[in-house]
Design an enzyme around this catalytic site. Structure first.
Site, mmCIF file in Angstrom:
data_model
loop_
_atom_site.group_PDB
_atom_site.id
_atom_site.type_symbol
_atom_site.label_atom_id
_atom_site.label_comp_id
_atom_site.label_asym_id
_atom_site.label_seq_id
_atom_site.Cartn_x
_atom_site.Cartn_y
_atom_site.Cartn_z
ATOM 1 N N CYS A 104 -1.642 -8.552 17.648
ATOM 2 C CA CYS A 104 -1.010 -7.382 18.280
ATOM 3 C C CYS A 104 -1.791 -6.951 19.520
ATOM 4 C CB CYS A 104 -0.945 -6.212 17.307
ATOM 5 S SG CYS A 104 -0.029 -6.579 15.809
HETATM 6 C C1 BEZ Z 1 -2.233 -9.476 13.919
HETATM 7 O O1 BEZ Z 1 -1.633 -8.822 14.763
HETATM 8 O O2 BEZ Z 1 -3.160 -10.202 14.219
HETATM 9 C C2 BEZ Z 1 -1.828 -9.413 12.486
HETATM 10 C C3 BEZ Z 1 -1.140 -8.328 12.010
HETATM 11 C C4 BEZ Z 1 -0.791 -8.266 10.670
HETATM 12 C C5 BEZ Z 1 -1.133 -9.319 9.833
HETATM 13 C C6 BEZ Z 1 -1.799 -10.416 10.343
HETATM 14 C C7 BEZ Z 1 -2.162 -10.462 11.669
#
Ligand code: BEZ
Length: 212
Positions: A45
């Site tokens: 994200c």
């Molecule tokens: C991420 O954005 O890296 C992420 C978010 C939720 C679960 C796994 C990864």
């Protein structure tokens, strides 16, 4: 009820990093990209919001506002924005909704329980100035989206709204386009496509991008 292309994007009022947002009023006459991500302070994200922030001028140029949906609170968003700006060398200026009550995530069906029961998946809704949903993209938590592709789809939709054309696979601005199958009158074809077209099949007529 799941949303479909052509539906009016549901209106809502929700808190955000830019204060309370009344969605339809805030959107005004612009296009909107409303997109969700699973959680603040997560790696994928962080790169996604950084990439999008770097494309802010490209979205502005096309008359597109960006707004993010996240189920975390505003204070977390603010702290996380500092991390994004620092680690991705950018400046996030678009609002992030604080959707702790799942108002927006539920309206837009962004929680897919078989992926995660409480957080949102990576949804993208592209909404036009009439508030119609024009495109939807959904990715799992493990894969970051390609925001150049979001721009490409917007370019294609804005072109097809202005001209009687449709865009082929992998189209990029400037590439040949397809004469809309609905256009058959020879006078209209001549008027709309003065540079002509190549008929590969009666239903597949290629023509230069009329705006390049
Ligand atoms: C991420 O954005 O890296 C992420 C978010 C939720 C679960 C796994 C990864």
């Amino acid at each position: 009820m799941s949303l479909k292309i052509g539906d009016i994007a549901p209106d809502f009022t929700q808190e955000s990093t830019a204060g309370e947002i009344r969605f339809h009023e805030w959107a005004g006459d612009d296009w909107v990209v409303l997109f969700s991500h699973p959680a603040d302070f997560t790696p994928v994200c962080t790169t996604e919001l950084g990439s999008t922030a770097k494309l802010q001028a490209d979205f502005d140029q096309r008359g597109v506002k960006l707004v993010v949906v996240s189920v975390d609170p505003v204070e977390d968003h603010r702290t996380w924005i500092n991390d994004i700006n620092e680690t991705q060398q950018t400046s996030v200026t678009f609002p992030i909704l604080a959707d702790a009550d799942n108002k927006v995530s539920s309206l837009y069906d962004m929680i897919h329980p078989n992926e995660d029961e409480t957080s949102t998946v990576r949804s993208v809704f592209i909404i036009d100035p009439e508030k119609k949903i024009r495109a939807m993209i959904t990715y799992p938590k493990s894969v970051g989206r390609n925001f150049d592709e979001v721009l490409r789809v917007i370019d294609a939709m804005q072109l097809t709204d202005r001209r009687s054309v449709v865009c082929p696979a992998n189209w990029q601005p400037g590439d040949d386009v397809i004469v809309a199958p609905s256009v058959s009158d020879p006078d209209v074809l001549q008027e709309k496509f003065p540079r002509g077209y190549t008929e590969l099949r009666p239903y597949l007529r290629m023509t230069p991008d009329p705006e390049h």
